[in-house]
Design an enzyme around this catalytic site. Structure first.
Site, short mmCIF file in Angstrom:
data_model
loop_
_atom_site.label_atom_id
_atom_site.label_comp_id
_atom_site.label_asym_id
_atom_site.label_seq_id
_atom_site.Cartn_x
_atom_site.Cartn_y
_atom_site.Cartn_z
N HIS A 1 0.86 -1.18 0.00
CA HIS A 1 0.00 0.00 0.00
C HIS A 1 0.91 1.24 0.00
O HIS A 1 2.03 1.19 0.51
CB HIS A 1 -0.84 -0.05 1.28
CG HIS A 1 -1.89 1.00 1.41
ND1 HIS A 1 -1.62 2.28 1.85
CD2 HIS A 1 -3.23 0.95 1.21
CE1 HIS A 1 -2.74 2.97 1.90
NE2 HIS A 1 -3.74 2.20 1.52
N ASP B 1 3.16 -4.14 8.00
CA ASP B 1 1.95 -3.34 7.85
C ASP B 1 0.77 -4.30 8.02
O ASP B 1 0.44 -5.05 7.10
CB ASP B 1 1.97 -2.68 6.46
CG ASP B 1 0.62 -2.11 6.07
OD1 ASP B 1 -0.36 -2.25 6.83
OD2 ASP B 1 0.54 -1.52 4.97
N GLN C 1 -4.37 -4.98 6.98
CA GLN C 1 -5.30 -6.01 6.49
C GLN C 1 -5.04 -7.36 7.14
O GLN C 1 -5.67 -8.35 6.78
CB GLN C 1 -5.19 -6.15 4.96
CG GLN C 1 -5.42 -4.89 4.18
CD GLN C 1 -6.88 -4.44 4.21
OE1 GLN C 1 -7.79 -5.20 4.55
NE2 GLN C 1 -7.11 -3.18 3.86
N LYS D 1 -10.32 -0.81 10.40
CA LYS D 1 -10.39 -2.01 9.54
C LYS D 1 -10.71 -3.24 10.37
O LYS D 1 -10.80 -4.34 9.86
CB LYS D 1 -9.06 -2.23 8.83
CG LYS D 1 -8.55 -0.99 8.14
CD LYS D 1 -8.13 -1.23 6.75
CE LYS D 1 -7.41 -0.04 6.19
NZ LYS D 1 -8.04 0.44 4.95
N CYS E 1 -4.87 2.53 -3.54
CA CYS E 1 -3.62 3.04 -2.95
C CYS E 1 -2.48 2.04 -3.13
O CYS E 1 -1.66 1.85 -2.22
CB CYS E 1 -3.79 3.40 -1.48
SG CYS E 1 -4.97 4.72 -1.21
N1 PMP Z 1 -1.79 -0.59 4.56
C1 PMP Z 1 -2.75 -1.35 4.02
C2 PMP Z 1 -2.42 -2.73 3.53
C3 PMP Z 1 -4.05 -0.83 3.90
O1 PMP Z 1 -5.01 -1.58 3.37
C4 PMP Z 1 -4.31 0.47 4.38
C5 PMP Z 1 -5.68 1.08 4.26
N2 PMP Z 1 -6.28 0.94 3.01
C6 PMP Z 1 -3.28 1.20 4.96
C7 PMP Z 1 -2.04 0.63 5.03
C8 PMP Z 1 -3.48 2.57 5.50
O2 PMP Z 1 -4.35 2.55 6.58
P1 PMP Z 1 -4.92 3.90 7.19
O3 PMP Z 1 -5.51 4.65 6.04
O4 PMP Z 1 -5.95 3.43 8.17
O5 PMP Z 1 -3.78 4.60 7.83
#
Ligand code: PMP
Length: 421
Positions: free
Chosen positions: A138, A215, A218, A241, A379
């Site tokens: 991401h 990270d 997910q 999430k 993203c």
């Molecule tokens: N890493 C991953 C794999 C994600 O799916 C996301 C959210 N789509 C993020 C980071 C970022 O999370 P946040 O927007 O809650 O900071």
């Protein structure tokens, strides 16, 4: 799912009896019509919905206990502090961290990774040092490292993925060299659903003496995480999430690493003493929590983790695996559909494209049928580039999804075919 074997006491039944109807009743938001149809929510990878116990815990705090934390001797401040620090202990338990000193509340995964980049990386990295990530990250696990590289002269290296969206672990290992200072990988890809072999990556990192950041945005919603058993140095995730609120997340950091890092942001709460001659820092974890924190968010997150524990992390994961298998079969049978991300080990995410139809049009048409999915680059632009698509449509699953939701998605995709076929 929910197949009911004859012997209701058998362990098989105990495993199969995930009562999704009952779970759904905990989520008031699901009980509504959109565009005149009952809502089908298949966008939990972007943000999951919150069950009543989370909403209630937050409302109770706001209604009865709110005051600033760590500051007042008065009763409300004590109650707020207890609730806030109690939430930290719940997070510690959930991750099996050794101590609450290792649990830093942040805004979310993005902030957690930026914190590590700036407080761990910036003072340490020199020109030519390397940060190793993967192709399926991401943006939140790419851009903070690029910023850090710009500040320090370090270099971002990228381990490749194959055509199924699986990480090439041998290539990752070959990229670990004497200049590798940090390995930073997703636990689960939000764009492809790939589950990365974190235990094996952690073993590689350990063998080379390189810290590992995961990270877990997910990862946390879809399986049990044990940061100690896995040997993870930093683990980041977001409340929203995992059935909790937005604006709250967690950075887990191994105590020895956090203790060695300077604060990231300065202000109230993160100091022990302040004078114009200089300041000294508070203990962990508050050294990294400058300013008034998101108190109600932490309380909501604690309640969300309790909720997930009550459902059973493994039971939810098994339920989602059944939904994923069902959806994979049913969606790939729709003419013109191509799945993006077919790794052997996936979690709760089905990304796809349809011949002759832009993903945004898919999203718009299925929305008119009452089905909420996500469309776009998620993203994860490098993933889109790797698969040669501008965007995908993505259905993602959570504890409250029912096999009927997948039938509704498939029916909606047939509508898309009618319009564009
Ligand atoms: N890493 C991953 C794999 C994600 O799916 C996301 C959210 N789509 C993020 C980071 C970022 O999370 P946040 O927007 O809650 O900071």
């Amino acid at each position: 799912m929910n197949a009911a074997p004859a012997n209701r006491d058998s362990p098989i039944h105990a495993r199969a009896a995930f009562d999704v109807e009952r779970v759904r009743r905990d989520f008031p938001v699901l009980d509504q019509q959109v565009h005149g149809r009952p809502l089908v929510y298949l966008d939990s990878a972007a943000s999951s919905q919150r069950p009543r116990p989370v909403l209630d815990a937050m409302a109770h705090y706001e209604t009865h206990d709110h005051a600033n934390v760590h500051r007042g001797v008065h009763l409300l401040s004590q109650r707020a502090t207890e609730a806030f620090e109690g939430a930290r202990e719940r997070v510690r338990r959930f991750l099996n961290a050794a101590s609450t000193r290792e649990i830093v509340f942040v805004r979310g995964t993005t902030e957690a990774i930026n914190l590590v980049a700036q407080a761990w990386g910036r003072p340490r990295l020199a020109p030519g040092d390397e940060i190793l990530i993967t192709w399926l990250e991401h943006h939140a696990n790419i851009v903070p490292w690029q910023l850090l590289a710009g500040q320090t002269g370090a270099v971002v290296k990228v381990a490749p993925i194959d055509d199924r969206g699986e990480l090439d672990l041998d290539a990752l290992e070959r990229l670990i060299g004497p200049k590798t200072r940090l390995i930073a990988v997703a636990h689960v890809s939000n764009a492809l659903g790939t589950v990365l072999p974190i235990g094996r990556i952690a073993a590689l990192a350990r063998a080379h003496g390189v810290p590992l950041l995961v990270d877990g945005a997910q990862g946390v919603p879809h399986g049990r995480i044990d940061v100690r058993a896995l040997g993870i140095d930093f683990y980041a995730f977001s409340g929203h999430k995992v059935y909790g609120p937005t604006g709250i997340g967690v950075l887990y950091g191994r105590e020895a690493l956090l203790a060695d890092m300077p604060p990231w942001q300065g202000g109230g709460d993160m100091i022990r003493t302040v004078s114009f001659a200089g300041s000294t820092w508070n203990e962990l974890p508050w050294k990294f929590e400058a300013g008034t924190p998101n108190i109600v968010g932490a309380i909501g997150l604690g309640a969300a983790l309790d909720y997930l524990e009550r459902l059973g992390v493994e039971a939810v994961a098994a339920h989602e695996q059944q939904l994923l298998a069902l959806a994979t079969r049913a969606v790939s049978a729709v003419p013109g559909v191509r799945l993006i991300g077919t790794a052997a080990h996936k979690a709760a995410v089905l990304s796809f494209v349809m011949e002759g139809t832009h993903p945004h049009d898919i999203g718009t048409i299925v929305d008119m049928e009452g089905v909420a999915i996500r469309t776009g680059h998620h993203c994860a632009m490098p993933v889109m580039e790797r698969f040669g698509v501008p965007a995908t449509a993505r259905a993602s699953f959570a504890c409250y999804n029912h096999p009927h939701d997948i039938e509704r998605l498939v029916a909606a995709l047939h509508k898309v075919r009618e319009v564009f076929g």
